[in-house]
Design a protein around this motif. Structure first.
Motif, PDB file in Angstrom:
ATOM      1  N   ILE A  55       4.031  -0.699  12.921  1.00 31.63           N
ATOM      2  CA  ILE A  55       3.495  -0.006  14.111  1.00 31.63           C
ATOM      3  C   ILE A  55       2.167   0.605  13.710  1.00 31.63           C
ATOM      4  N   ASN A  56       1.092  -0.006  14.157  1.00 28.93           N
ATOM      5  CA  ASN A  56      -0.230   0.455  13.750  1.00 28.93           C
ATOM      6  C   ASN A  56      -0.634   1.694  14.532  1.00 28.93           C
ATOM      7  N   ASP A  57      -0.947   2.773  13.823  1.00 23.57           N
ATOM      8  CA  ASP A  57      -1.405   4.001  14.456  1.00 23.57           C
ATOM      9  C   ASP A  57      -2.194   4.818  13.448  1.00 23.57           C
ATOM     10  N   GLN A  58      -3.194   5.537  13.952  1.00 23.35           N
ATOM     11  CA  GLN A  58      -4.016   6.352  13.063  1.00 23.35           C
ATOM     12  C   GLN A  58      -3.698   7.842  13.172  1.00 23.35           C
ATOM     13  N   HIS A  59      -2.728   8.192  14.020  1.00 18.74           N
ATOM     14  CA  HIS A  59      -2.305   9.580  14.142  1.00 18.74           C
ATOM     15  C   HIS A  59      -1.152   9.865  13.189  1.00 18.74           C
ATOM     16  N   PHE A 162       1.292  16.110  14.530  1.00 17.43           N
ATOM     17  CA  PHE A 162       0.820  15.270  15.622  1.00 17.43           C
ATOM     18  C   PHE A 162      -0.535  14.631  15.340  1.00 17.43           C
ATOM     19  N   LYS A 163      -1.409  15.366  14.639  1.00 18.06           N
ATOM     20  CA  LYS A 163      -2.777  14.865  14.472  1.00 18.06           C
ATOM     21  C   LYS A 163      -3.438  15.543  13.275  1.00 18.06           C
ATOM     22  N   GLN A 164      -4.231  14.764  12.548  1.00 10.63           N
ATOM     23  CA  GLN A 164      -4.843  15.262  11.322  1.00 10.63           C
ATOM     24  C   GLN A 164      -5.768  16.450  11.561  1.00 10.63           C
ATOM     25  N   HIS A 165      -6.430  16.482  12.724  1.00 13.46           N
ATOM     26  CA  HIS A 165      -7.362  17.568  13.022  1.00 13.46           C
ATOM     27  C   HIS A 165      -6.692  18.937  12.942  1.00 13.46           C
ATOM     28  N   VAL A 210       6.822   3.339   3.502  1.00 18.29           N
ATOM     29  CA  VAL A 210       5.577   3.082   4.245  1.00 18.29           C
ATOM     30  C   VAL A 210       4.485   4.094   3.913  1.00 18.29           C
ATOM     31  N   PHE A 211       4.690   4.890   2.864  1.00 15.05           N
ATOM     32  CA  PHE A 211       3.745   5.965   2.579  1.00 15.05           C
ATOM     33  C   PHE A 211       2.341   5.427   2.311  1.00 15.05           C
ATOM     34  N   LYS A 212       2.237   4.314   1.597  1.00 18.16           N
ATOM     35  CA  LYS A 212       0.921   3.750   1.280  1.00 18.16           C
ATOM     36  C   LYS A 212       0.167   3.374   2.556  1.00 18.16           C
ATOM     37  N   ASP A 213       0.849   2.714   3.491  1.00 16.49           N
ATOM     38  CA  ASP A 213       0.204   2.339   4.756  1.00 16.49           C
ATOM     39  C   ASP A 213      -0.113   3.576   5.591  1.00 16.49           C
ATOM     40  N   VAL A 219      -5.366   8.737   6.717  1.00 13.03           N
ATOM     41  CA  VAL A 219      -6.236   9.558   5.862  1.00 13.03           C
ATOM     42  C   VAL A 219      -7.471   8.776   5.414  1.00 13.03           C
ATOM     43  N   SER A 220      -7.292   7.777   4.574  1.00  9.43           N
ATOM     44  CA  SER A 220      -8.431   7.053   3.997  1.00  9.43           C
ATOM     45  C   SER A 220      -9.311   6.427   5.077  1.00  9.43           C
ATOM     46  N   HIS A 221      -8.708   5.614   5.911  1.00  7.49           N
ATOM     47  CA  HIS A 221      -9.459   4.921   6.963  1.00  7.49           C
ATOM     48  C   HIS A 221     -10.060   5.904   7.966  1.00  7.49           C
ATOM     49  N   ASN A 222      -9.288   6.916   8.334  1.00  3.26           N
ATOM     50  CA  ASN A 222      -9.777   7.892   9.305  1.00  3.26           C
ATOM     51  C   ASN A 222     -10.932   8.715   8.757  1.00  3.26           C
ATOM     52  N   LEU A 223     -10.851   9.094   7.492  1.00  2.00           N
ATOM     53  CA  LEU A 223     -11.929   9.879   6.891  1.00  2.00           C
ATOM     54  C   LEU A 223     -13.233   9.107   6.863  1.00  2.00           C
TER      55      LEU A 223
END
Length: 441
Positions: A55-59, A162-165, A210-213, A219-223
Motif C-alpha cells: 500500500i503505497n503512501d507517504q503519510h 497521522f503526518k510527519q509535519h 515493512v519498516f524499510k519501506d 522519511v527519506s523520500h519525503n525529506l
C-alpha cells in the motif's frame, strides 16, 4: 447584579449559537469532498495488504488504522470533528468579552467554509488533535500533575501518527511544557506519553517486516521533496484567502506568551511544500485566536467582510449535496465491475479513481497498489507496476484517458504503463461516464 449576570449568559450563548448554526448550515447544504484514499487504504489494510510494501503512501499510518468503512460514516465524522473544533475554540476564547468572542467564532465559521471546509482528509483529524493540544496547554490543564502531563503528551503523540509535519507541533509543545514549569520529571511524563503511540506503530511496522519501506516513503523520500520544495504552489484565490488571516495574525501580535507564536508557526508547516487550504485548516483556529487577542472593531469589520466575500464565492460555485468520488458517475463504474468481475480475480484502474477497489471489494494485481501521483512515480515504480500486471494479469482494466496528474495527461505522465496496456489490452466496452474497459488481447 442578577440581571447583569443573566444578560452576560444570554450574550455568551448568542455568541456561540449563531456562528455554530451558520457553520452547520453552510456545511450541511454544501457538497462533500472525502479524499478517496481514506476508505481505500483502510480497505486494503483489512484485506491483508502490507502498508508501504503493498500500500503505497507517504503519510504516517495513523489514519489507516481508523475503523471507517463507508462514506456515510465519513460524513458523520467530518461534522463531528468540525463541531469539536468549534467547541474547543469557544472554550479557548471563553475569557474574552462576548463581542470579540462572537466575531472570532463568526470568522472561524466563514473562513473554515471557504478554506475547503467541505473536505475530509488526514489533516481534518490533525486539526482537532492540534487544537485539543493547544487547549490543554493554554488552559493550564497540562500542568496539574504527572498524569495530565502524560495525557497531554499522548495527544501530541497520536497527532504525530497521522503526518510527519506533526513533529513541529510536538517540539513546540515540548518547549512550552519545559519552560512553563521547568521539571525534568514532568517533562519525562510528557515525552513518554508523546512517544508511546509512534513507538507502538514503529514496533508493529518492524514486526510485519515493512519498516524499510516505511522509512523510505515517509522519511527519506519525503525529506528530499520537502527540502527541494517539490509540491504544489497556491493559486491566487487560495493565496488571498490564506493571507487574509495570516497577515493580520502576524501584524496584531499581542500575546506575552511567546509559545503561542511557536505553536502558530509550527502549525503553518503543514501547508508546505504541497499547498492546500485543507492543510491550512490546522492553523486556522490558532490564527483566529492570535487575531482575537487584539481584535478592534475596524479589523473585525474588514475580516468579516472578507469572510463573507470568500464564502459567497465558494457558495456560488458549489454543487449542494454532491459527494465527490461517490456520485452517480462512480456508481456506473461500480455497477459494471460488480456485474462482470469474477470473485478473487484482480482488476486494475488507470486514470479511474482507486476507490473503485473498496466499493467493489476487488484488489489490484499482486495485491500491490501504487497511486499514480507525482510524488510516487520515482524511477523504477512504473516497472514495478508493469511487473504486477505481468505476473498477476487483471481480468480487465478500467481506463480514463482524460485523467490528468498535476495538469499532465496520464498517458504522458506514465508512458511505460500506458505503452504496456496498449500492447496487451484493447478496449471492448465504453461506459456512459466515459470510462473504457480494456480486456486482454
Amino acid at each position: 447584579m442578577v440581571e447583569t449576570h443573566h444578560q452576560t449568559r444570554v450574550s455568551s450563548l448568542i455568541s456561540f449559537v449563531i456562528p455554530l448554526s451558520l457553520l452547520l448550515i453552510l456545511l450541511l447544504r454544501s457538497s462533500f469532498f472525502p479524499y478517496p484514499e481514506i476508505l481505500t487504504e483502510i480497505y486494503f489494510l483489512k484485506s491483508g495488504m502490507l502498508p508501504y510494501t503493498q500500500i503505497n503512501d507517504q503519510h504516517f499510518p495513523g489514519f489507516m488504522l481508523l475503523p471507517l468503512n463507508s462514506v456515510e460514516i465519513l460524513r458523520i465524522i467530518h461534522i463531528f470533528l468540525i463541531i469539536a473544533n468549534f467547541m474547543l475554540l469557544s472554550k479557548i476564547l471563553k475569557n474574552f468579552n462576548s463581542v470579540v468572542r462572537f466575531a472570532s467564532l463568526l470568522l472561524y465559521s466563514l473562513f473554515l467554509y471557504s478554506w475547503e471546509g467541505n473536505t475530509l482528509w488526514v489533516d481534518s483529524f490533525i486539526a482537532t488533535l492540534s487544537l485539543l493540544g493547544f487547549y490543554v496547554l493554554e488552559s493550564g490543564w497540562t500542568f496539574k500533575n504527572n498524569l495530565t502531563y502524560f495525557f497531554s503528551g499522548l495527544i501530541f503523540g497520536v497527532l504525530l501518527t497521522f503526518k510527519q509535519h506533526g513533529i513541529f507541533l510536538c517540539l513546540a509543545a515540548g518547549v512550552w511544557v519545559l519552560n512553563r514549569r521547568p521539571s525534568l520529571q514532568r517533562l519525562a511524563w510528557f515525552v513518554i506519553g508523546g512517544g508511546l503511540p509512534m513507538a507502538t506503530i514503529l514496533f508493529w511496522l518492524y514486526k510485519i517486516g515493512v519498516f524499510k519501506d516505511f522509512w523510505f516513503w515517509t522519511v527519506s523520500h519525503n525529506l528530499q521533496g520537502y527540502t527541494r520544495l517539490e509540491g504544489r504552489w497556491p493559486v491566487f484565490g487560495e493565496l488571498a484567502r490564506f493571507l487574509s488571516l495570516v497577515i493580520p495574525a502576524l501584524l496584531l501580535q499581542k500575546s506575552k506568551n511567546v509559545f503561542h507564536y511557536f505553536y502558530l508557526f509550527a502549525s503553518l508547516f503543514y501547508v508546505f511544500p504541497r499547498f492546500g487550504l485543507i492543510h491550512a485548516q490546522i492553523t486556522l483556529p490558532i490564527l483566529i485566536y492570535t487575531i482575537s487577542r487584539k481584535l478592534s472593531p475596524s479589523v473585525a469589520i474588514v475580516l468579516l467582510t472578507l469572510g463573507v466575500f470568500f464564502t459567497f464565492r465558494v457558495l456560488v460555485k458549489d454543487t449542494p449535496g454532491k459527494i465527490y468520488f461517490y456520485d452517480q458517475s462512480t456508481q456506473n463504474t461500480v455497477n459494471y465491475v460488480k456485474e462482470n468481475a469474477k470473485f478473487g480475480r484482480p482488476i486494475y484502474v488507470y486514470g479511474v479513481n482507486d476507490n473503485i477497489y473498496h466499493l467493489t471489494q476487488t484488489l489490484p494485481p499482486q495485491k500491490t497498489w501504487i497511486e499514480l501521483l507525482r510524488g510516487n512515480i520515482v524511477p523504477g515504480v512504473e516497472d514495478t507496476i508493469i511487473s504486477t500486471l505481468k505476473s498477476d494479469p487483471p481480468q480487465f482494466v478500467l481506463v480514463d484517458l482524460q485523467a490528468s496528474i498535476d495538469g499532465q495527461k496520464i498517458q504522458e505522465f506514465t508512458p511505460l504503463i500506458y505503452t504496456y496496456l496498449q500492447n496487451n489490452f484493447s478496449k471492448r466496452v465504453s461506459l456512459t461516464n466515459g470510462v473504457e474497459v480494456w480486456y486482454a488481447k
